[in-house]
Design a protein around this motif. Structure first.
Motif, mmCIF file in Angstrom:
data_model
loop_
_atom_site.group_PDB
_atom_site.id
_atom_site.type_symbol
_atom_site.label_atom_id
_atom_site.label_comp_id
_atom_site.label_asym_id
_atom_site.label_seq_id
_atom_site.Cartn_x
_atom_site.Cartn_y
_atom_site.Cartn_z
ATOM 1 N N ILE A 13 0.828 -1.202 0.000
ATOM 2 C CA ILE A 13 0.000 0.000 0.000
ATOM 3 C C ILE A 13 0.864 1.255 0.000
ATOM 4 C CG2 ILE A 13 -1.561 1.386 1.439
ATOM 5 C CD1 ILE A 13 -3.038 -1.112 2.145
ATOM 6 N N GLU A 14 1.942 1.226 0.764
ATOM 7 C CA GLU A 14 2.811 2.405 0.847
ATOM 8 C C GLU A 14 3.359 2.776 -0.528
ATOM 9 O OE1 GLU A 14 2.531 0.391 4.700
ATOM 10 O OE2 GLU A 14 3.019 -0.300 2.671
ATOM 11 N N GLU A 15 3.681 1.776 -1.326
ATOM 12 C CA GLU A 15 4.205 2.035 -2.676
ATOM 13 C C GLU A 15 3.123 2.596 -3.585
ATOM 14 O OE1 GLU A 15 5.251 -0.754 -6.457
ATOM 15 O OE2 GLU A 15 6.207 -1.315 -4.559
ATOM 16 N N LEU A 37 -2.590 6.985 8.800
ATOM 17 C CA LEU A 37 -1.159 6.867 9.060
ATOM 18 C C LEU A 37 -0.327 7.204 7.826
ATOM 19 C CD1 LEU A 37 -1.144 3.542 11.140
ATOM 20 C CD2 LEU A 37 -1.058 5.896 11.999
ATOM 21 N N LEU A 38 -0.960 7.150 6.650
ATOM 22 C CA LEU A 38 -0.275 7.509 5.407
ATOM 23 C C LEU A 38 -0.570 8.950 5.005
ATOM 24 C CD1 LEU A 38 -0.839 4.270 3.265
ATOM 25 C CD2 LEU A 38 1.162 4.908 4.635
ATOM 26 N N GLY A 39 -1.247 9.671 5.884
ATOM 27 C CA GLY A 39 -1.508 11.078 5.614
ATOM 28 C C GLY A 39 -2.823 11.365 4.933
ATOM 29 N N THR A 94 -4.081 -2.038 -5.197
ATOM 30 C CA THR A 94 -3.681 -3.156 -4.356
ATOM 31 C C THR A 94 -4.792 -3.427 -3.349
ATOM 32 O OG1 THR A 94 -1.826 -4.111 -3.122
ATOM 33 C CG2 THR A 94 -2.483 -1.857 -2.530
ATOM 34 N N TRP A 95 -4.568 -4.442 -2.507
ATOM 35 C CA TRP A 95 -5.556 -4.835 -1.512
ATOM 36 C C TRP A 95 -5.310 -4.123 -0.189
ATOM 37 C CZ3 TRP A 95 -9.453 -7.411 -3.583
ATOM 38 C CH2 TRP A 95 -9.238 -8.159 -4.744
ATOM 39 N N ALA A 136 -4.919 6.237 -7.235
ATOM 40 C CA ALA A 136 -4.731 4.839 -6.859
ATOM 41 C C ALA A 136 -6.047 4.262 -6.360
ATOM 42 C CB ALA A 136 -3.649 4.703 -5.786
ATOM 43 N N VAL A 137 -6.137 2.940 -6.409
ATOM 44 C CA VAL A 137 -7.330 2.221 -5.951
ATOM 45 C C VAL A 137 -6.909 1.179 -4.927
ATOM 46 C CG1 VAL A 137 -9.280 0.767 -6.606
ATOM 47 C CG2 VAL A 137 -8.441 2.515 -8.201
ATOM 48 N N LEU A 138 -7.617 1.145 -3.797
ATOM 49 C CA LEU A 138 -7.443 0.098 -2.794
ATOM 50 C C LEU A 138 -8.750 -0.681 -2.691
ATOM 51 C CD1 LEU A 138 -5.681 2.122 0.069
ATOM 52 C CD2 LEU A 138 -4.622 0.930 -1.867
ATOM 53 N N LEU A 139 -8.649 -1.985 -2.500
ATOM 54 C CA LEU A 139 -9.839 -2.822 -2.384
ATOM 55 C C LEU A 139 -9.758 -3.682 -1.143
ATOM 56 C CD1 LEU A 139 -8.702 -3.196 -5.659
ATOM 57 C CD2 LEU A 139 -11.118 -3.789 -5.855
ATOM 58 N N THR A 140 -10.870 -3.799 -0.415
ATOM 59 C CA THR A 140 -10.927 -4.755 0.680
ATOM 60 C C THR A 140 -11.001 -6.157 0.085
ATOM 61 O OG1 THR A 140 -13.348 -4.601 0.767
ATOM 62 C CG2 THR A 140 -12.089 -3.121 2.204
#
Length: 269
Positions: free
Chosen positions: A113-115, A189-191, A178-179, A149-153
């Motif tokens: 996720i950080e990347e 925490l990532l801002g 990413t997931w 970016a897209v994040l998915l549960t």
């Protein structure tokens, strides 16, 4: 050019195009060596441009020198190109290949996720959306409307599902994703400040100036039926609604995402 004529549905190598389920494709060898299927010349070209590795091609004979020619020219010479009669290919895949070409491709390794979020200012979290059409449409809107970016549960549809790829018109290859394994609020925490799209008594309208002024914003979209979990809503930095008319209570999640992306994108200029 390694052209292989298909004479039987049991022919070695063609199981990836018909017999295996999406779950089996994803874990055909192991979690790090899964496969996905891209469909149609345009979508396959987008995947190749993005650096995805082709493993095998399936097409009608007429497409070898036609719609598939450019794709074949970009692949290694020994890559199998399976072909056969239209009726046999339809039996294999379960439908007529109206776009003529399928490509089995190597599933990429999951990215941290950080990347994925390192340089992002606007991201979307897809939380529990299981419909392939909706996930594909959200990706297409995200790529077109300024989402970084897209994040998915993990309980969401796989973006590399064949139908999701097709609906997205290859946009799943254009935008980092990413997931998300932790809670949505962990993005703080990532801002990122989180904006949960939900109808509640304390939700703010989507055109509220506080939203566009946020330097980093995560837009959280919920399931097609029940919406976001109560805990996700309660822990969000903002709860956001799209004003409705004519007593309509809500939009389809893909339509709502497009509206949110347009309104909440980073201001230009």
């Amino acid at each position: 050019m390694n052209i292989i004529e298909i004479s039987s549905l049991d022919q070695a190598g063609v199981d990836v195009f018909g017999k295996l389920t999406e779950a089996q494709l994803r874990n055909k060898l192991d979690a790090k060596n899964g496969i996905f299927i891209a469909e149609s010349p345009k979508v396959i070209q987008v995947a190749l441009d993005a650096g995805y590795e082709p493993l095998a091609l399936l097409c009608e004979r007429r497409h070898i020198e036609g719609d598939a020619a450019d794709i074949i020219g970009r692949c290694r010479e020994d890559m199998p190109v399976y072909t056969g009669d239209r009726a046999l290919l339809a039996q294999l895949t379960g439908y007529t290949l109206t776009r003529g070409v399928l490509c089995a491709m190597r599933r990429p390794a999951e990215r941290p996720i950080e990347e994925v979020c390192r340089d992002a200012r606007r991201i979307v979290v897809i939380d529990g959306v299981v419909d392939t059409t909706n996930v594909g449409a959200i990706f297409r809107s995200a790529a077109a409307l300024g989402i970084d970016a897209v994040l998915l549960t993990r309980n969401s549809c796989d973006p590399l599902n064949r139908r999701a790829i097709r609906v997205s018109m290859g946009s799943v290859f254009l935008i980092p994703w990413t997931w998300l394994d932790g809670p949505v609020e962990s993005l703080n925490l990532l801002g990122f400040r989180t904006a949960a799209m939900a109808l509640t008594d304390n939700s703010i309208p989507i055109d509220h100036p506080a939203l566009t002024s946020e330097p980093r914003l995560a837009i959280v979209m919920g399931t097609e039926g029940d919406g976001l979990p109560k805990e996700t809503i309660s822990k969000a930095d903002y709860v956001v609604r799209i004003p409705m008319s004519h007593n309509v209570d809500s939009l389809n999640v893909a339509a709502a995402a497009a509206v949110a992306f347009w309104q909440l994108s980073v201001p230009k200029g």
